[in-house]
Design a protein around this motif. Structure first.
Motif, PDB file in Angstrom:
ATOM      1  N   GLY A  63       1.266   1.968   0.421  1.00 31.51           N
ATOM      2  CA  GLY A  63       0.978   1.309   1.621  1.00 31.51           C
ATOM      3  C   GLY A  63       0.326   2.373   2.710  1.00 31.51           C
ATOM      4  O   GLY A  63       0.305   3.482   2.272  1.00 31.51           O
ATOM      5  N   ASP A 104       5.024  -4.334   3.765  1.00 31.29           N
ATOM      6  CA  ASP A 104       3.659  -4.422   2.971  1.00 31.29           C
ATOM      7  C   ASP A 104       2.882  -3.191   3.080  1.00 31.29           C
ATOM      8  O   ASP A 104       2.347  -2.430   2.200  1.00 31.29           O
ATOM      9  CB  ASP A 104       3.107  -5.737   3.333  1.00 31.29           C
ATOM     10  N   CYS A 105       3.112  -2.541   4.325  1.00 32.77           N
ATOM     11  CA  CYS A 105       2.373  -1.262   4.601  1.00 32.77           C
ATOM     12  C   CYS A 105       3.254  -0.175   4.551  1.00 32.77           C
ATOM     13  O   CYS A 105       2.848   1.188   4.160  1.00 32.77           O
ATOM     14  CB  CYS A 105       1.809  -1.416   6.033  1.00 32.77           C
ATOM     15  N   PRO A 136      -3.817  -6.406  -4.388  1.00 32.97           N
ATOM     16  CA  PRO A 136      -2.853  -7.469  -3.753  1.00 32.97           C
ATOM     17  C   PRO A 136      -3.216  -8.974  -4.271  1.00 32.97           C
ATOM     18  O   PRO A 136      -2.522  -9.771  -4.183  1.00 32.97           O
ATOM     19  CB  PRO A 136      -2.941  -7.042  -2.310  1.00 32.97           C
ATOM     20  N   ARG A 158       5.492   1.056   2.418  1.00 32.04           N
ATOM     21  CA  ARG A 158       6.084   1.359   1.049  1.00 32.04           C
ATOM     22  C   ARG A 158       5.070   2.359   0.407  1.00 32.04           C
ATOM     23  O   ARG A 158       3.975   2.629   0.766  1.00 32.04           O
ATOM     24  CB  ARG A 158       6.340   0.008   0.193  1.00 32.04           C
ATOM     25  N   ARG A 185       3.236  -0.814  -3.636  1.00 27.82           N
ATOM     26  CA  ARG A 185       1.988  -1.651  -3.316  1.00 27.82           C
ATOM     27  C   ARG A 185       1.131  -1.780  -4.458  1.00 27.82           C
ATOM     28  O   ARG A 185       0.555  -0.752  -4.963  1.00 27.82           O
ATOM     29  CB  ARG A 185       1.285  -1.468  -1.968  1.00 27.82           C
ATOM     30  N   GLU A 217      10.115  -8.694   5.496  1.00 34.21           N
ATOM     31  CA  GLU A 217       8.841  -9.915   5.552  1.00 34.21           C
ATOM     32  C   GLU A 217       7.850  -9.514   6.608  1.00 34.21           C
ATOM     33  O   GLU A 217       6.456  -9.656   6.226  1.00 34.21           O
ATOM     34  CB  GLU A 217       9.585 -10.928   6.570  1.00 34.21           C
ATOM     35  N   ASN A 218       7.836  -8.448   7.321  1.00 34.36           N
ATOM     36  CA  ASN A 218       6.700  -8.094   8.135  1.00 34.36           C
ATOM     37  C   ASN A 218       6.091  -6.760   8.105  1.00 34.36           C
ATOM     38  O   ASN A 218       5.181  -6.662   8.798  1.00 34.36           O
ATOM     39  CB  ASN A 218       7.233  -8.156   9.770  1.00 34.36           C
ATOM     40  N   VAL A 227      12.036  -3.043  -2.414  1.00 32.61           N
ATOM     41  CA  VAL A 227      10.595  -2.775  -1.944  1.00 32.61           C
ATOM     42  C   VAL A 227      10.075  -1.964  -3.202  1.00 32.61           C
ATOM     43  O   VAL A 227      10.487  -0.847  -3.607  1.00 32.61           O
ATOM     44  CB  VAL A 227      10.706  -1.857  -0.749  1.00 32.61           C
TER      45      VAL A 227
END
Length: 514
Positions: A220, A214-215, A302, A217, A298, A210-211, A295
């Protein structure tokens, strides 16, 4: 940049491995306090000044003492530490309030009412006081800044504390390392809990999904990819450190001063779950690893496929050296004006692009670029790639003229060609409010050597009443975390945004009636 980040990460993991991760370390008993190695942490004091432990590595000694509002023992400890600070100016003395009932405002009121000279840090999640093994108000520990080990524990009012400070300052062994003390009992919600029961599959991985991923991966900006348990286990000492120092997730707004949109902050329960799980040894437990298949790489965009993609003029980043800001400009491809609701920058070289600013000019510049304050195309920085206008806000981009950019590049050991892009998302209808950008900048700042807590002010005049949406700070000089208030000139329309950062430049997105 990436290679340097990986090296620093590896060094950080090695340096922190000793401090990080066992039940014994996280639930230090009073008899085991001496010899305990304290990991880095950052806490704000009663005046919102953020204090990070590692910055006192050159102090003669560091003394931390437990504090409780309304407690006479805490007040006596404060007076004793203030007297020691007078006689030992090169040592650092701080108190830590870990009470769930004492908020920062209450701690500030207590400090002002009693004339405190020693800062009181707000340990609102109880992570630090628990790790230090505090059991009663007024209890103090002395840390050796060369090793960050506790070399003394006992009442702050006991003469043995002063002797311990003098011994550490002189590089000598502490003769009396522990003195029995008593005072108002401190309670910690998570003390004595078996944190080995925290589930990686059901508790930890969902928080990371969740937190963090996003960065962290593929594609990212994060320096490592959270793709499975083994990666998380390997980086767990670093994860513990960046949570305790409030560096991750990257979000500087202090939620004690209002509600902020798009907050990246972990909930206190989430932060405590991660830290306690790591301190319990990061147990794997049973079940399928959610990170393995959960995962994905990205996406380039987005926010979805843009209405228009523009290639920013390419630039070859040298392998080494200092790179001046690049100010490329290009003909505006729009044949008619459009209302802009969002932009996303896609950095061509994530390692080499520090930040990008975008704007519009009436005509192509001869040499230097620049921006119209009425037309901002958004910005890019680490972890912040998209600029999205609030609902019913928008920026009008006229036809013609030029699109102008400020490109900040950093060399990272090999030569690469950067081909960054900007994606535009246009509104179907004219918004009710126009979004503008104002820049607060003072290029004349002078900070004398060794001057701590330097303060600066700068101003900008706006032509009408406006609503402040997105204040952004840009840290371009070494500075310590502190509040950065923004206010109008008249008290009637005063507005303040307080963030845990001090900066030399700043910008704000502001709207007025269209």
């Amino acid at each position: 940049m990436t290679s340097r980040i990986y090296k620093s990460l590896a060094a950080g993991v090695c340096a922190l491995a000793i401090a990080a991760c066992s039940n014994e370390a996280s639930q230090t008993s009073q008899t085991a306090i001496v010899g305990h190695q304290v990991g880095d942490f950052m806490l704000p004091d009663q005046n919102d000044v953020a204090t990070e432990l590692k910055y006192y590595k050159d102090a003669d000694a560091v003394v931390l003492a437990a504090h409780l509002n309304g407690d006479e023992g805490s007040r006596e400890a404060q007076a004793a530490l203030a007297a020691l600070q007078e006689s030992h100016p090169n040592a650092k003395f701080m108190m830590i309030n870990s009470s769930m009932e004492d908020g920062r405002a209450e701690i500030k009121a207590e400090a002002e009412a009693n004339g405190y000279a020693i800062p009181v840090l707000d340990d609102e999640m109880q992570l630090i006081g628990n790790d230090l093994g505090f059991t009663y108000a007024g209890q103090a520990v002395v840390l050796n800044p060369k090793t960050w080990q506790v070399v003394f524990e006992g009442p702050a009012t006991d003469p043995a504390l002063a002797s311990a400070v003098e011994a550490v300052a002189a590089g000598q062994a502490v003769e009396v390392a522990s003195v029995k003390g008593s005072g108002a009992e401190l309670t910690f919600e998570d003390r004595g809990v078996d944190h080995a029961s925290i589930s990686y599959v059901h508790d930890v991985a969902p928080i990371l999904m969740e937190n963090c991923v996003d960065c962290h991966r593929e594609g990212g900006i994060g320096p490592f990819q959270m793709t499975n348990y083994d990666v998380i286990k390997g980086f767990s000492p670093m994860i513990r450190e960046v949570i305790r120092t409030d560096r991750m997730p990257p979000y500087n707004a202090d939620t004690h001063y209002g509600s902020f949109a798009d907050s990246f902050n972990l909930e206190p329960a989430e932060a405590k779950t991660l830290v306690h799980w790591i301190e319990a040894g990061s147990p794997r437990g049973e079940g399928e690893d959610p990170l393995v298949d959960g995962v994905e790489p990205r996406p380039d965009w987005p926010l979805g496929e843009p209405d228009l993609v523009v290639d920013i003029p390419a630039y070859t980043i040298p392998a080494s050296g200092i790179i001046e800001y690049q100010l490329p400009a290009m003909e505006n491809p729009l044949e008619e004006g459009k209302w802009l609701k969002a932009t996303t920058f896609r950095a061509g070289s994530r390692e080499g692009v520090h930040h990008i600013l975008g704007g519009w000019l009436e005509e192509m510049p001869d040499e230097m670029g620049g921006f119209s304050q009425d037309v901002s195309l958004g910005s890019y920085a680490v972890g912040s790639e998209s600029s999205i206008a609030p609902e019913d806000w928008g920026t009008y981009v006229p036809e013609g003229g030029a699109l102008s950019f400020q490109m900040h590049y950093t060399s990272f050991g090999r030569e690469v060609e950067d081909r960054s892009q900007i994606g535009f998302y246009f509104a179907d209808e004219e918004p009710n409010k126009i979004m503008r950008q104002y820049v607060l900048l003072d290029p004349t700042i002078v900070i004398e050597p060794n001057e701590a807590r330097h303060h600066e002010r700068t101003y900008v005049t706006v032509p009408a009443d406006m609503q402040l949406s997105a204040p952004r700070r840009t840290l371009t000089i070494a500075a310590s975390p502190r509040s950065s208030p923004l206010s109008t000139r008249t008290a009637k329309r005063k507005c303040c945004s307080t963030c845990r950062s001090t900066t030399s430049t700043g910008s704000a997105s502001i709207s007025s009636k269209a």
